[in-house]
Write an enzyme that holds these catalytic residues in place. Structure first.
Site, PDB file in Angstrom:
ATOM      1  N   GLU A 110      -4.996   2.035  -7.097  1.00 51.08           N
ATOM      2  CA  GLU A 110      -3.600   1.403  -7.040  1.00 51.08           C
ATOM      3  C   GLU A 110      -3.027   0.037  -7.707  1.00 51.08           C
ATOM      4  O   GLU A 110      -3.595  -0.676  -8.216  1.00 51.08           O
ATOM      5  CB  GLU A 110      -3.908   1.005  -5.458  1.00 51.08           C
ATOM      6  CG  GLU A 110      -3.085   0.372  -4.714  1.00 51.08           C
ATOM      7  CD  GLU A 110      -3.415   0.259  -3.259  1.00 51.08           C
ATOM      8  OE1 GLU A 110      -4.512  -0.324  -2.757  1.00 51.08           O
ATOM      9  OE2 GLU A 110      -2.303   0.366  -2.292  1.00 51.08           O
ATOM     10  N   CYS A 167       0.865  -0.852   0.163  1.00 47.31           N
ATOM     11  CA  CYS A 167       0.044   0.141  -0.772  1.00 47.31           C
ATOM     12  C   CYS A 167       0.877   1.697   0.082  1.00 47.31           C
ATOM     13  O   CYS A 167       0.705   2.321  -0.305  1.00 47.31           O
ATOM     14  CB  CYS A 167      -0.740   0.007   0.910  1.00 47.31           C
ATOM     15  SG  CYS A 167       0.042  -0.527   2.779  1.00 47.31           S
TER      16      CYS A 167
END
Ligand code: ADP
Length: 486
Positions: free
Chosen positions: A389, A292
């Site tokens: 992402e 992340c």
């Protein structure tokens, strides 16, 4: 190899409830697959909502005794768990490489990083202090103290199978909370091995319970609807985090949310380009890009953009791809076929909007779920990977002219976990800490994670902090008492 077979043969594959390993109530199991080969490594108990409630029963029954256990004792148990992780570092690392795919050297790095949360919080357990003072009116004594929030539910992701566990279990146990853990169904083996180490370290029955399951939503809904639960800590995707926050509202649970990121990586024209490229390699290609905190968008100031692209591409071309157990490999497989599809789709979208592939850009034929380490430049506004992402080994480069433009591009996202910036101008560095909207800033650094520092994001990247002096307070309630002085 025989080492892998030995490790799997001795591994617990059940659910851990009240200190006892057992099968799922239904008797069902599910397969854990090696993403580098597509082969099944083990069958693991497939827990249901009933198993989740049985785990919560155990956590609730153990809660008072654990909260009353001396902080020093709790700390010593965590410290023994740290020592056992060091002793079994090779086994933990190999298991992570087998079930998740990361290169063995990086898995060893995760054992170092992950087990540090146990040592750090073993030290924090004895430093839970309060405040004693007088009210402004001078008519009363104020006493502020802390107590454990109660039974916690911890949900972890697959990308850091050990560290995401220790980052939650460490502070929870240090604070005096008991826990039910639901590890990611893609990587349960590391958590089962680790749970065995916790028992060996002396964690009492019921303090840590582990429920492996393919029915994350079913198990979680049941546990979260039970009023005995007092807290949820989740690391995973933003959509699931939002769902859990809504569910947490029903019983007004304490929540910690480590959600998605979309990290910008800014390179200014005064940057040390060698350091910037080193940082980019770490921020982008560590953990196969499946973090992340991974750099998702590179913004490079115009005058140095070509040179940065050239140097980064040269480094990326030299990366070895393969099963993480092999020598010379720094890019393992992605976690599954869907992850490969996502990288492929995002690259196709970028090139259709004008980006250039400098190296890589394609999936690699199986067995295993591999994607080539990739560098793109000439990313244009509207490209999907500026919003989404990537979670894969794809570096996407765009350019900017002024500092303000760079900052505006960096902040143009719903996420705010981390931002990286490379500059040798100290004053600019200080300005950026203030102007970048992120919970963490890597200033001339490609990795910032450290057990002693508060990890966490702003905006849609989450709530709460893990690690540092802040981390333990996620598991403590603050109690204030007033004693009139009359
Ligand atoms: P990722 O994209 O990293 O797989 P997820 O958010 O899907 O992210 O998964 C992270 C963790 O959340 C895993 O342990 C997964 O089992 C769990 N999870 C997924 N869906 C739910 C849900 N609806 N409720 C609770 N946990 C969930």
């Amino acid at each position: 190899s025989t080492r892998e077979e030995e490790l799997l043969a001795q591994l617990p594959t059940g659910i851990l409830i009240n200190g006892v390993w057992r099968s799922a109530g239904s008797g069902e199991t599910f397969a854990v697959v090696d993403p580098a080969t597509g082969e099944t490594l083990a069958q693991v108990a497939d827990g249901s909502a009933e198993d989740g409630i049985a785990a919560l029963d155990a956590a609730d029954a153990a809660a008072d005794a654990w909260a009353a256990t001396a902080p020093r004792k709790r700390g010593e148990i965590l410290r023994r768990a740290f020592d056992l992780c060091q002793e079994h570092a090779d086994d933990l690392a190999l298991l992570m490489t087998m079930e998740m795919g990361k290169p063995l050297a990086e898995a060893r790095g995760e054992v170092t990083y992950g087990s540090e949360f146990l040592r750090w919080f073993s030290e924090e357990a004895v430093r839970i202090s309060g405040r004693y003072g007088s009210n402004p009116e001078g008519t009363g004594t104020t006493i502020v103290s802390h107590r454990p929030v109660g039974p916690c539910y911890l949900i972890t992701p697959w990308n850091f199978p050990l560290a995401m566990l220790t980052r939650k279990i460490g502070p929870a146990l240090a604070a005096g909370c008991t826990v039910v853990v639901k590890p990611a169904e893609l990587t349960p083996l590391t958590s089962l091995f680790f749970a065995g180490l916790l028992l060996e370290a002396g964690v009492p029955a019921g303090v840590v319970n582990i429920v492996t399951s393919t029915d994350a939503a079913g198990v979680s809904s049941a546990i979260m609807a039970d009023p005995r639960l007092r807290k949820i800590s989740f690391t995973g995707s933003t959509p699931v985090g939002k769902k859990l926050l809504k569910q947490a509202a029903d019983n007004v649970l304490r929540t910690s949310m480590e959600l998605g990121g979309n990290a910008p990586f800014l390179v200014f024209d005064d940057a040390d380009l060698d350091k910037a490229v080193d940082g980019a390699m770490l921020a982008k290609f560590r953990n196969i890009g499946e973090a992340c905190t991974a750099a998702n968008r590179f913004f490079v100031q115009k005058d140095v953009a070509d040179e940065f692209s050239r140097r980064l591409t040269e480094r990326v071309k030299a990366l070895g791809v393969g099963r993480g157990t092999e020598d010379g490999v720094s890019i393992g497989p992605l976690i599954n076929a869907a992850a490969v599809d996502k990288s492929a789709d995002l690259v196709a979208d970028a090139t259709s909007r004008g980006a250039t592939v400098l190296t890589g850009g394609s999936r690699i034929d199986g067995p295993g779920t591999f994607f080539e380490p990739t560098v793109l430049n000439g990313i244009t506004p509207g490209t999907r990977l500026l919003r989404e992402e990537i979670f894969g080994p794809v570096a996407a480069i765009a350019t900017f002219e002024t500092e303000q433009e760079g900052v505006d591009l960096a902040n143009d996202t719903e996420f705010g976990l981390i931002a990286y910036a490379f500059t040798t101008d100290l004053a600019r560095g200080h300005r950026l800490i203030g102007s970048l909207r992120a919970g963490m800033v890597g200033l001339n650094a490609g990795v910032v994670s450290n057990a002693a520092a508060p990890f966490g994001g702003v905006k849609s990247s989450g709530l709460g902090r893990e690690g540092g002096a802040e981390g333990i307070h996620e598991y403590l309630d603050t109690i204030y008492a007033l004693l009139p002085t009359t």
